[in-house]
Design a protein around this motif. Structure first.
Motif, PDB file in Angstrom:
ATOM      1  N   ILE A  30     108.020  85.977 -54.931  1.00  0.00           N
ATOM      2  CA  ILE A  30     107.792  87.383 -54.582  1.00  0.00           C
ATOM      3  C   ILE A  30     106.734  87.525 -53.491  1.00  0.00           C
ATOM      4  N   LEU A  31     105.733  86.655 -53.498  1.00  0.00           N
ATOM      5  CA  LEU A  31     104.645  86.769 -52.522  1.00  0.00           C
ATOM      6  C   LEU A  31     105.081  86.394 -51.113  1.00  0.00           C
ATOM      7  N   LYS A  32     106.244  85.768 -50.976  1.00  0.00           N
ATOM      8  CA  LYS A  32     106.756  85.457 -49.638  1.00  0.00           C
ATOM      9  C   LYS A  32     107.223  86.721 -48.924  1.00  0.00           C
ATOM     10  N   ASN A  33     107.535  87.760 -49.678  1.00  0.00           N
ATOM     11  CA  ASN A  33     108.012  89.022 -49.098  1.00  0.00           C
ATOM     12  C   ASN A  33     106.938  90.101 -49.045  1.00  0.00           C
ATOM     13  N   VAL A  34     105.927  89.988 -49.894  1.00  0.00           N
ATOM     14  CA  VAL A  34     104.907  91.038 -49.991  1.00  0.00           C
ATOM     15  C   VAL A  34     104.014  91.014 -48.756  1.00  0.00           C
ATOM     16  N   PRO A  35     103.938  92.117 -47.997  1.00  0.00           N
ATOM     17  CA  PRO A  35     103.133  92.119 -46.773  1.00  0.00           C
ATOM     18  C   PRO A  35     101.625  92.190 -47.014  1.00  0.00           C
ATOM     19  N   HIS A  36     101.216  92.739 -48.157  1.00  0.00           N
ATOM     20  CA  HIS A  36      99.777  92.918 -48.425  1.00  0.00           C
ATOM     21  C   HIS A  36      99.547  92.868 -49.922  1.00  0.00           C
ATOM     22  N   TYR A  37      98.561  92.066 -50.338  1.00  0.00           N
ATOM     23  CA  TYR A  37      98.248  92.027 -51.764  1.00  0.00           C
ATOM     24  C   TYR A  37      96.807  91.591 -52.004  1.00  0.00           C
ATOM     25  N   TYR A  38      96.333  91.964 -53.176  1.00  0.00           N
ATOM     26  CA  TYR A  38      95.007  91.573 -53.651  1.00  0.00           C
ATOM     27  C   TYR A  38      95.162  90.677 -54.878  1.00  0.00           C
ATOM     28  N   VAL A  39      94.294  89.694 -54.967  1.00  0.00           N
ATOM     29  CA  VAL A  39      94.210  88.861 -56.153  1.00  0.00           C
ATOM     30  C   VAL A  39      92.873  89.131 -56.821  1.00  0.00           C
ATOM     31  N   LEU A  40      92.919  89.666 -58.032  1.00  0.00           N
ATOM     32  CA  LEU A  40      91.707  90.034 -58.743  1.00  0.00           C
ATOM     33  C   LEU A  40      91.465  89.042 -59.877  1.00  0.00           C
ATOM     34  N   GLY A  41      90.226  88.619 -60.004  1.00  0.00           N
ATOM     35  CA  GLY A  41      89.917  87.654 -61.049  1.00  0.00           C
ATOM     36  C   GLY A  41      88.427  87.521 -61.269  1.00  0.00           C
ATOM     37  N   ILE A  42      88.056  86.400 -61.885  1.00  0.00           N
ATOM     38  CA  ILE A  42      86.650  86.152 -62.200  1.00  0.00           C
ATOM     39  C   ILE A  42      86.268  84.753 -61.772  1.00  0.00           C
ATOM     40  N   LYS A  43      84.985  84.572 -61.618  1.00  0.00           N
ATOM     41  CA  LYS A  43      84.429  83.255 -61.337  1.00  0.00           C
ATOM     42  C   LYS A  43      83.220  83.103 -62.244  1.00  0.00           C
ATOM     43  N   PHE A  44      83.107  81.974 -62.919  1.00  0.00           N
ATOM     44  CA  PHE A  44      81.954  81.790 -63.801  1.00  0.00           C
ATOM     45  C   PHE A  44      81.183  80.546 -63.394  1.00  0.00           C
ATOM     46  N   TYR A  45      79.886  80.546 -63.783  1.00  0.00           N
ATOM     47  CA  TYR A  45      78.952  79.510 -63.324  1.00  0.00           C
ATOM     48  C   TYR A  45      78.293  78.794 -64.486  1.00  0.00           C
TER      49      TYR A  45
END
Length: 200
Positions: free
Chosen positions: A185-200
């Motif tokens: 699906i991402l091969k066709n999507v012109p714009h997207y956001y990936v939301l997530g977390i990062k931990f330390y």
């Protein structure tokens, strides 16, 4: 068995069959409201984050245009590092006052809740001769190992695209996005956001 008894049994059976076909009103449950909330622009994704309880965490977002990460990405949705104290994280989206932004909501149980805006991009709907904003959210497959300093993608917020063959805008494909962003699906999507977390 006499005739009167047989008639009585048949009448009872007929009455029972009639009752079985009645439509009755139920008391609506919370789940009954979810499709209506989704239709109004409310989306929520709940995650069990007990495995990283007590760690220092940031909310991150990565932005992509035509499959490539844009300048200034990744960035923090919330400007501080905080200690995760709860077992549940909710990521969600709220209706915005205008079409050009989306409101992203996050709530880490017993720790933090906040909202941040995401700038959207128009697509040209050729057959209708107009520009539109149209996005949908999809969760990621939760297959990444929980390693320190690793970005864990949770939700993808992606634009529709114009399908010239069918003359419609659409955003259909996988229900879950692969964390390495290899989903078709991402091969066709012109714009997207990936939301997530990062931990330390």
């Amino acid at each position: 068995m006499n005739k009167q008894t047989i008639i009585t049994i048949l009448l009872v059976l007929a009455a029972m069959a009639g009752q079985a076909q009645e439509i009755k009103m139920n008391e609506p449950s919370l789940n009954d409201y979810i499709p209506m909330l989704n239709a109004m622009g409310y989306q929520a994704y709940s995650f069990d984050v007990s495995a990283i309880k007590g760690r220092n965490v940031t909310f991150n977002v990565r932005e992509f245009v035509k499959g490539k990460e844009v300048d200034g990405s990744p960035r923090l949705l919330f400007p501080y590092i905080f200690e995760a104290k709860g077992d549940k994280l909710v990521y969600g989206f709220l209706p915005s006052e205008n079409d050009s932004t989306a409101l992203c909501y996050f709530n880490w149980e017993n720790t933090l809740r906040s909202a941040s805006s995401l700038k959207l991009r128009q697509i040209y709907w050729e057959s209708e001769d107009k520009y539109v904003y149209s996005y949908v959210s999809k969760p990621f497959e939760l297959t990444m190992s929980l390693e320190k300093d690793t970005f864990i993608p949770l939700v993808c917020y992606c634009s529709f695209w114009y399908d010239a063959e069918d003359k419609v805008t659409r955003c259909c494909g996988e229900n879950f996005i692969k964390p390495d962003l290899s989903s078709d699906i991402l091969k066709n999507v012109p714009h997207y956001y990936v939301l997530g977390i990062k931990f330390y």
